[in-house]
Motif scaffolding. Structure first.
Motif, mmCIF file in Angstrom:
data_model
loop_
_atom_site.group_PDB
_atom_site.id
_atom_site.type_symbol
_atom_site.label_atom_id
_atom_site.label_comp_id
_atom_site.label_asym_id
_atom_site.label_seq_id
_atom_site.Cartn_x
_atom_site.Cartn_y
_atom_site.Cartn_z
ATOM 1 N N TRP A 115 33.570 40.145 42.535
ATOM 2 C CA TRP A 115 33.556 39.085 41.510
ATOM 3 C C TRP A 115 34.787 38.206 41.679
ATOM 4 C CZ3 TRP A 115 30.020 38.407 37.311
ATOM 5 C CH2 TRP A 115 30.366 37.353 36.455
ATOM 6 N N HIS B 296 39.335 38.675 42.915
ATOM 7 C CA HIS B 296 40.571 39.458 42.959
ATOM 8 C C HIS B 296 40.332 40.939 43.252
ATOM 9 C CE1 HIS B 296 42.753 35.969 41.628
ATOM 10 N NE2 HIS B 296 41.947 35.843 40.592
ATOM 11 N N GLY B 297 39.389 41.217 44.149
ATOM 12 C CA GLY B 297 39.165 42.607 44.543
ATOM 13 C C GLY B 297 38.356 43.412 43.548
ATOM 14 N N ILE B 298 37.974 42.785 42.439
ATOM 15 C CA ILE B 298 37.151 43.473 41.438
ATOM 16 C C ILE B 298 35.688 43.244 41.814
ATOM 17 C CG2 ILE B 298 36.567 43.619 38.993
ATOM 18 C CD1 ILE B 298 39.418 44.214 39.214
ATOM 19 N N ASP C 42 32.530 47.206 39.178
ATOM 20 C CA ASP C 42 33.610 47.316 38.202
ATOM 21 C C ASP C 42 33.273 46.587 36.908
ATOM 22 O OD1 ASP C 42 35.238 48.746 39.960
ATOM 23 O OD2 ASP C 42 35.999 46.919 40.890
ATOM 24 N N VAL C 43 32.650 45.420 37.052
ATOM 25 C CA VAL C 43 32.483 44.609 35.857
ATOM 26 C C VAL C 43 31.148 44.793 35.156
ATOM 27 C CG1 VAL C 43 34.157 42.844 36.476
ATOM 28 C CG2 VAL C 43 31.798 42.603 37.253
ATOM 29 N N GLY D 225 45.601 35.333 38.968
ATOM 30 C CA GLY D 225 45.049 36.670 39.189
ATOM 31 C C GLY D 225 44.012 37.100 38.176
ATOM 32 N N CYS D 226 43.552 36.160 37.353
ATOM 33 C CA CYS D 226 42.554 36.545 36.355
ATOM 34 C C CYS D 226 41.148 36.477 36.939
ATOM 35 C CB CYS D 226 42.598 35.610 35.150
ATOM 36 S SG CYS D 226 43.943 35.994 34.039
ATOM 37 N N LEU D 227 40.325 37.404 36.508
ATOM 38 C CA LEU D 227 38.900 37.297 36.714
ATOM 39 C C LEU D 227 38.404 36.154 35.829
ATOM 40 C CD1 LEU D 227 37.822 39.576 38.431
ATOM 41 C CD2 LEU D 227 36.798 40.554 36.412
ATOM 42 N N TRP E 261 35.581 34.958 33.767
ATOM 43 C CA TRP E 261 34.427 35.594 33.156
ATOM 44 C C TRP E 261 33.566 34.567 32.454
ATOM 45 C CZ3 TRP E 261 32.194 39.575 34.629
ATOM 46 C CH2 TRP E 261 31.353 40.330 33.818
ATOM 47 N N ARG F 234 37.472 46.246 27.230
ATOM 48 C CA ARG F 234 38.365 46.402 28.371
ATOM 49 C C ARG F 234 39.824 46.629 27.974
ATOM 50 N NH1 ARG F 234 35.836 47.313 33.400
ATOM 51 N NH2 ARG F 234 33.816 46.282 33.296
ATOM 52 N N TRP G 159 43.580 44.957 33.596
ATOM 53 C CA TRP G 159 42.463 44.022 33.390
ATOM 54 C C TRP G 159 43.025 42.642 33.069
ATOM 55 C CZ3 TRP G 159 37.572 43.819 34.495
ATOM 56 C CH2 TRP G 159 36.706 42.970 33.821
ATOM 57 N N ARG H 89 34.841 55.731 30.631
ATOM 58 C CA ARG H 89 35.804 55.315 31.656
ATOM 59 C C ARG H 89 36.531 56.526 32.213
ATOM 60 N NH1 ARG H 89 34.319 50.855 33.794
ATOM 61 N NH2 ARG H 89 36.349 50.752 34.825
ATOM 62 N N PRO I 206 38.340 53.881 37.174
ATOM 63 C CA PRO I 206 38.359 53.351 38.542
ATOM 64 C C PRO I 206 39.299 52.166 38.768
ATOM 65 C CG PRO I 206 36.224 52.987 37.457
ATOM 66 C CD PRO I 206 36.995 53.912 36.595
ATOM 67 N N LEU I 207 39.518 51.357 37.742
ATOM 68 C CA LEU I 207 40.345 50.176 37.989
ATOM 69 C C LEU I 207 41.834 50.495 38.105
ATOM 70 C CD1 LEU I 207 38.623 47.428 35.811
ATOM 71 C CD2 LEU I 207 38.375 47.910 38.238
ATOM 72 N N HIS J 279 43.860 49.237 40.945
ATOM 73 C CA HIS J 279 44.436 47.890 40.990
ATOM 74 C C HIS J 279 45.774 47.802 40.255
ATOM 75 C CE1 HIS J 279 40.907 46.064 42.829
ATOM 76 N NE2 HIS J 279 40.164 46.765 42.002
#
Lengths: 993, 993
Positions: A179, A181-183, A187-188, B18-20, B22, B41, B48, B279, B285-286, B289
């Motif tokens: 998705w 940044h390596g995620i 994961d999401v 560095g943000c996803l 969404w 999250r 996250w 989780r 799993p995260l 990161h």
């Protein structure tokens, strides 16, 4: 590029193209279309260009995250271009390039897919866009929404974001995608996907969801009453989502589904209407942003520049990708119309060739005369003696006529018409140049092409199968200028999609085919088809196999490409554990791949055909294989789930599947069919053994509807039922009957072979027909949401073709008695009439004369087998020379008596004339013979001896005498004759009567 | 920049950080927080970082699109940074700069705002971020969600996109904004906004929405049971939205609201728990990161580099903006703690100054000694005669002790302890350097600061009012190195926010104040306050007005800025038509502006105070005015709507406002209060005229709850009731009583002045208390969702302070009789006990000794007025010298008899001793006197004559003789004495008894 990069890149791309960048809707929707930014904004005249992401929820598509590319939630990228910018497909392809997709590595295809959203009263025409066989985008020209014709038409582009990102990342499944940044997608979203599946398939409470639906609908209606359309819209969306969950849960029967859609459509069409009214009241404010594009001028024709000798003519109609059927249909029509048109225009020609590819229709005429021959045109004037006085001087009438014709009065000539002289004006009309004639005729030619379904796309209002984007019209080396559908003809065509559709200038008609070939376009479909056949066969042979002959598929594939590049693909052998029918159905239906067989067994290979010439087809081969893997993975998912239990174990689920609210669940229906089968067996004198098989088959006949395979691939109903029955240990006869009870599934389909399958199929149809009529759901107009026409036709086909004698009236009555609702006599009559109409249609389709059919049905509609036998026999008789005389003989007594309703008493003793006596004796004999006769042959044998006595009677006896007693006695005798065919045919309906 | 540009720019900005990126959620939510990408999250240990748009729906905020910047739907841009990156505020400010916002033109402020979402069991601490007085962002350090402490803490940044775009476009309202390509907010959203308002306020069907709520809740619960947390989450969101619509519709009473929140929280906390478990089961799993940031080393101290003479010390604690209360509180604590700490550490110092601004706490000590004095430390060893043998040689005990102390045995000395000789080890501990001592003490000092509510923010786990971001600690010109809350001290501070918080190096402690002043930071709050007062006064005077004295507001504003720049703003005079209370309340509460008055009347001006030094404050002045315009436009909207009808006309709406399910609507409550008022009037002997006023006021007392002004600004309840009553033609007395019935609204508030207001207030509280206890909603633990503690306290305050004698028991019984539910005796007792506890608390708060309060309450709890009079009098007596003797005298007969439950019969004739006789006579007299006595004074007068007879009795008579008859007769006499205070006080509870 990861997922979020793709989204951001698309937003930049479409923003730069003038789109508003919009946001996903905050109500669960099945598609971005349902966002008001699409489905409301496409209504009305205002321009609107918008692009946005939309998470799309399709509960039934959930696979617990296990399928590589099918999830119940995925992200759409939705674009609306209103009006059509003229090059929407190219804009779309540019956007893919902006994402870094290289068309030399990937096979991009536009495959017909016409879209409809019944809940929105909306439909459109367009394509699935495939990349290496994978659907990555839906592209639609919106035609209607809320039941309103859309003007202007909107272009809707719906990207499947994940599938595009997967290709870019070489990911084999959604879950492997990044998705950002390596995620990853795991994961999401994976957990939420799995849980939504669990909820939708296992947890959702049917009763509560139905209550929600009702509440939403009620709120939508009261919002509408208050003029609050957006809240009404929101609630329709909520209805739709709840419906989708109920559907995934398996809680919606076929008939109930139609009712739900009708309920949603009813409300939503009102929303659409209210929206239009609102925009109109606001004065359509966005019209101020409308950009008016000038319609290009058509250059004048200078005939001098055109060849003065017969010259080759070339017309290329450049279109966006035509549906396969439409391409065939258009070529066929052109083949007939072009010669007709030229002949009618008196323009000499020879050798008309019609070609076509998905993107072009081609008329290639090896020679067209440079001009029409001159023509003498004669106009008839006043009578000669009225035009000239006695001095031979022209009268005012002659003068006026000559002036009106624009010639000098001295030029008037005389011609004789029907023995009388008239003055005439004779004018020599010089033949016009071919260019002029063609410039006039070509738009008409194009406009005359008919398609099963047409679409509009631009302000010209033209309709066609797909958008017309360019026109090449060359006579020799000169352009024949004309305009059609907003396009002006020229000499520029466009090349292959994979090469970016380059503009190609055609120097002259002669050069066309060579130029196209040089640009890797084979315009001749026969040549493409031959190429494909040869290469496909060779590829199949390369792995020791063959592809079964399949002309429909071959034709379809031929029409999907401009330059075929077949290639061999492989799929994992583990999938061969699935039923072959499933594998082949999936491959052909979804992917248009050729299956590769050996000794009747499928090999783990397929052949597909790419469009274009490629140096590095590896990526696309991989893509083709991946998409099949996803499809098979889906099928395996279902098969595994379904075979986890016995077929019989699916029965309880049928109880949650509503057949129709008042008629109960599908399980209720099944139990009625089970009860009806033995009765029908009795009525049709079926053997006991068959009856036992039939009862068991009836018990299981709908069980596969609850299996996931059939929920997903409805076309496999029956097929899977039989398959699963066998796997569950049922006898082959039962399995066969389950399969056969659906036959015939449509026109041209086989009939059930077994008696058991026949019985179940009859019972099923009888129950549906009587039940749905009884609850007021008879088809109206052309709408037949419950497929009752097909059911009725199946019924009469089976009974008549298989010669099963059955009284429909009795059968309906029996079926009615089993229903949970009471059936009015009028409903029974209506069903019978409805079935009779289908029977009539069927007889006509078999080629019988309508009069003979009507004559038969008047007496034998209740028993289709008898009806077919009767009409067959009657037709034979009708073709015999003696039939006319027989009919005439019969018609006289019949005609003279038909105005009398009652039957007169017959008093043989009162007959005075010999002829009366003779006829009476003959009638007595006929009546006696008639009693043991049931068919037309017999009837004819009965009637034949009467012909002479009847003739004599009418020659010697005057029936309508003053004396009422005598008259009525004679009429009574004739009434006995008229009544003879009763119960077999109604001869009064026969032509010539 | 238009709307879509801003969104795309923010997405690029946060993606680069560095943000996803969404997407909005597809369920209607009140805030981006509710998107699982935030609220789920933030749970658990995984990192996250995410950013996304979220359309946020707040039905009650709808204004039909008429308010400039308040709509029921607006777009949030939501960012989550988990864990805290260390500079989240600066990142946020950078994002504004990326949008082109110039901090030299706009006043950016962080104003305390602690966020809580009761439905999510979530809360956090942070700020509203203001641009020119307008809230443009919510910035929160998430502390809890689903009832779980969050670790790590997440930073939540929620932009209000429209408000930012408005400023950039100079738009005066949402509707003037451009979304993109010339399309405005009107074009895209106005109609939908208006219609959603119509639906939410007028159309939504309350009954159906409540049914939806119940269905959603039931589905959420069954999803949870099935372990499907995401569907449960979705349904909680749906519950929340439906609740919000019901609320906007005015269909949710105060008590029902609490119940709804509790229901949502119950379910959602289970969702959170299930999520965490899930989780964890996945192995978080995260975590892969997770970026581990090294904790910086603290440099070692080299004492030689530090001043060897007394030197100035400076500590600056750099924090993110402190709440006003916390800044004051921290300064106060430092003022006390610093001298105490230094003294305890034996470190000489003088002149401690404590300063503070929102971003720094400063300790400035003009001189600190370079080191502690040396210290002699003596350790006691074994007894001397045990440590040395007869030869005076050290024994093994002495040797062991010496070794243990690390000294030579010859260095042992002898000291005498309690007359006995011991060996001791005497060690001279040299004083440590100030730097070393401070390095140890400063973290403790910082850690010792207490705040009403603290937060965590980083991995250090430190708690503080807000995040600590830097530490300056200088002794002379040297850094005192230490670490605290993950930060290492140094000499770098940071300047003003408007100047980008530049790093500023402080050369030494002496230079600090000058350096700060040079960088436009006034660290001394008294100086800032004085500056503000002077300038505000001058600005008010410049338009002929003054600002009323308001020390709370002045202090607050002082604590919101580091360099005050007051400026005068204007608002449209048309708003002066609104009630002045409303205008001032809005201005002060929402904006912290100083109102400008003239002759008690508000002028159309205000003074606000910007933070920083500005050359061009025009833009921000404009901003300040605009935000007030929006606020006033809102108030005007309500006022207009409300005054469209009479106050009485709002009553029917109260019927849709549930007070509590079983207790009926607010209207039901009102009718009970109306009935209770005359009864109370009778019980308290109120004059008839007041009773009439009270009944009318009771009728209208809650009507304003249905007015929009009060729905929006609950704090104006009563105030608006009175105002609207007057406008509706009610008498001033009725209006006054409506206002007063809410008094006291909290600690320190005034009591009702009028008898009518008092009666209504009492009746209202009695009804709530008895009713809610009866239906099982008594407060539990520290939770009191229905405000019953406040109600009970108000009740006892009014009764006691106003001296209104009333039997609570009777009053409760009367109230109970009016309720629609039956009230158990145990409930009545529980209410009484509950109120007694509040009365006890109140008496203690008034300063009475707890023993005297308990002594009083034991007898007088039923009548708070009597209780207060009694405790007051008893306290007076308790302070008199003779009281102790009286108490002692009373205690002997009382103590000796208290173990006997029953009362012994008294036989005066059986007394044999004189002392018996005398005491008996005295008791007889006391009993007679006691009969006419009701207060403590009287009681004391009764007891006083008994003292001597009692003394003599006990001196001469032995009570507990063997002879039972004699013994019990004596006890009987003493029992009569012990019983005398009964009904007034229970003297056995008094200390010294």
């Amino acid at each position: 590029m990861n997922f979020q990069d793709v989204v951001m890149r698309l937003e930049r791309f479409w923003a730069e193209k003038g789109c508003l960048i919009w946001q996903p809707y905050n109500v669960q929707v099945g598609a971005g279309t349902m966002n008001p930014a699409t489905v409301l904004r496409v209504l009305g005249p205002e321009p609107w260009n918008v692009a946005y992401v939309e998470p799309s929820i399709r509960p039934a598509d959930g696979r617990y995250g296990e399928n590589p590319n099918r999830w119940q939630q995925f992200y759409q990228y939705q674009v609306i271009l209103k009006p059509d910018p003229g090059n929407p497909v190219e804009l779309y392809l540019d956007s893919l390039k902006a994402l870094g997709i290289d068309f030399r590595q990937h096979d991009i295809r536009l495959v017909e897919d016409n879209w409809a959203a019944p809940a929105l009263g909306a439909w459109g025409q367009g394509w699935e866009i495939w990349m290496d066989g994978q659907e990555i985008t839906q592209f639609t020209y919106f035609q209607q929404a809320g039941g309103f014709d859309l003007n202007p038409v909107s272009v809707e582009i719906t990207y499947g974001l994940e599938r595009i990102v997967m290709v870019q990342q070489g990911a084999r499944a959604f879950v492997d995608m990044e998705w950002g940044h390596g995620i990853t997608y795991v994961d999401v979203l994976l957990r939420s996907e799995v849980e939504h599946c669990v909820y939708n398939f296992q947890v959702a409470n049917v009763e509560r969801l139905k209550q929600m639906y009702d509440l939403y609908e009620a709120e939508a209606k009261s919002a509408l009453e208050a003029g609050v359309l957006i809240s009404a819209h929101d609630y329709v969306l909520k209805c739709s989502h709840v419906f989708n969950v109920l559907d995934a849960r398996g809680a919606v029967g076929v008939t109930e589904r139609a009712r739900y859609f009708a309920r949603m459509r009813d409300v939503w069409c009102q929303v659409a209407k209210a929206y239009l009214a609102q925009r109109e009241a606001l004065g359509f404010p966005l019209l101020k942003h409308k950009q008016v594009t000038a319609v290009p001028d058509v250059p004048a024709i200078d005939p001098a520049r055109f060849p003065q000798q017969p010259a080759r003519f070339l017309l290329e109609l450049g279109v966006e990708e035509l549906p396969v059927q439409d391409l065939d249909g258009a070529m066929e029509q052109l083949r007939a119309a072009v010669p007709r048109m030229l002949s009618a225009a008196r323009l000499g020609f020879n050798d008309v060739h019609i070609y076509g590819t998905p993107r072009r229709l081609v008329v290639d005429i090896s020679a067209v005369a440079p001009r029409q021959p001159d023509e003498e045109r004669v106009v008839k004037g006043p009578p000669a003696d009225f035009a000239f006085d006695k001095e031979g001087q022209p009268t005012r009438a002659a003068l006026g006529f000559a002036r009106g014709q624009g010639i000098d009065v001295s030029a008037l000539q005389k011609r004789e018409y029907e023995g009388k002289n008239y003055v005439v004006a004779v004018k020599l009309v010089p033949g016009r140049s071919a260019a002029q004639v063609l410039a006039e005729l070509l738009p008409e030619l194009i406009g005359s092409l008919k398609f099963a379904k047409v679409m509009r796309w631009n302000a010209s209002g033209a309709t066609f199968s797909r958008a017309i984007r360019w026109l090449v019209a060359l006579l020799g080396d000169q352009v024949v200028p004309f305009a059609c559908a907003g396009v002006v003809s020229g000499r520029v065509t466009h090349g292959l999609r994979p090469l970016d559709s380059p503009a190609i200038e055609i120097p002259g008609a002669d050069a066309y085919l060579d130029v196209m070939e040089a640009h890797a376009i084979v315009v001749d479909p026969e040549k493409r088809q031959q190429d494909i056949r040869t290469q496909v066969t060779a590829l199949a042979a390369s792995v020791g196999g063959y592809t079964p002959d399949d002309p429909v598929l071959l034709r379809e594939v031929t029409h999907l490409v401009e330059w075929p590049t077949p290639m061999l693909g492989h799929f994992a052998e583990e999938f061969l554990q699935l039923p072959q029918e499933v594998l082949i159905a999936v491959m052909k239906k979804h992917q248009r791949y050729f299956p590769v067989m050996k000794d009747g067994q499928l090999l783990p290979y397929f052949v597909t055909v790419a469009n274009g010439r490629y140096e590095h087809p590896e990526a696309m081969r991989h893509g083709y294989e991946e998409v099949l893997r996803a499809r098979y993975s889906d099928a395996a998912f279902f098969f595994k789930a379904d075979t986890g239990k016995k077929l019989e174990d699916f029965l309880p689920r049928l109880n949650t599947l509503t057949f129709q609210t008042r008629l109960g669940s599908v399980l209720d229906k099944v139990s009625r069919v089970e009860k009806l089968v033995p009765v029908l067996a009795g009525m049709t004198a079926a053997p006991d053994s068959e009856q036992q098989v039939a009862v068991r088959a009836a018990h299981l006949c709908k069980a596969d509807l609850a299996t996931q395979m059939v929920v997903e691939l409805t076309s496999l109903q029956g097929t899977m039922g039989a398959k699963y029955a066998t796997l569950s240990g049922e006898t082959p006869a039962v399995a066969e009957a389950i399969y056969e009870h659906y036959l015939p599934r449509g026109a041209g389909d086989a009939l059930p072979r077994s008696i058991a399958g026949t019985l179940v199929g009859l019972a099923d149809r009888l129950d549906s027909l009587v039940g749905l009529f009884a609850v007021g759901l008879a088809p109206t107009g052309s709408a037949d949401p419950y497929g009752l026409r097909r059911a009725a036709l199946g019924l009469v086909q089976i009974l008549s073709e298989k010669g099963i004698s059955l009284s429909l009236r009795e059968a309906f009555r029996t079926a009615a008695a089993l229903l949970p609702v009471s059936v009015a006599e009028s409903d029974l009559l209506a069903v019978q009439d409805f079935v009779t109409q289908r029977l009539r249609g069927w007889l006509l389709e078999l080629g019988y004369r309508y009069d003979l059919a009507d004559a038969t049905l008047a007496e034998r509609a209740d028993d289709p087998a008898a009806a077919l036998a009767t009409v067959r026999s009657l037709s034979e008789w009708a073709s015999r020379p003696e039939f006319a005389a027989l009919l005439t003989a019969y018609s006289r007594p019949s005609r003279i008596t038909r105005e009398y309703a009652g039957e007169f008493p017959l008093h043989p003793e009162a007959f005075t004339e010999q002829a009366e006596q003779d006829l009476y004796q003959a009638v007595l004999a006929a009546q006696q013979q008639r009693a043991s006769v049931e068919d037309v042959d017999g009837l004819m044998a009965v009637l034949h001896p009467l012909a002479q006595p009847i003739d004599r009677f009418f020659a010697q006896v005057f029936v309508m005498v003053e004396d009422r007693v005598v008259r009525e006695n004679r009429l009574a005798l004739l009434q006995r004759i008229a009544a003879l065919p009763k119960g077999i045919v109604d001869l009064t309906q026969v032509l010539g009567y």
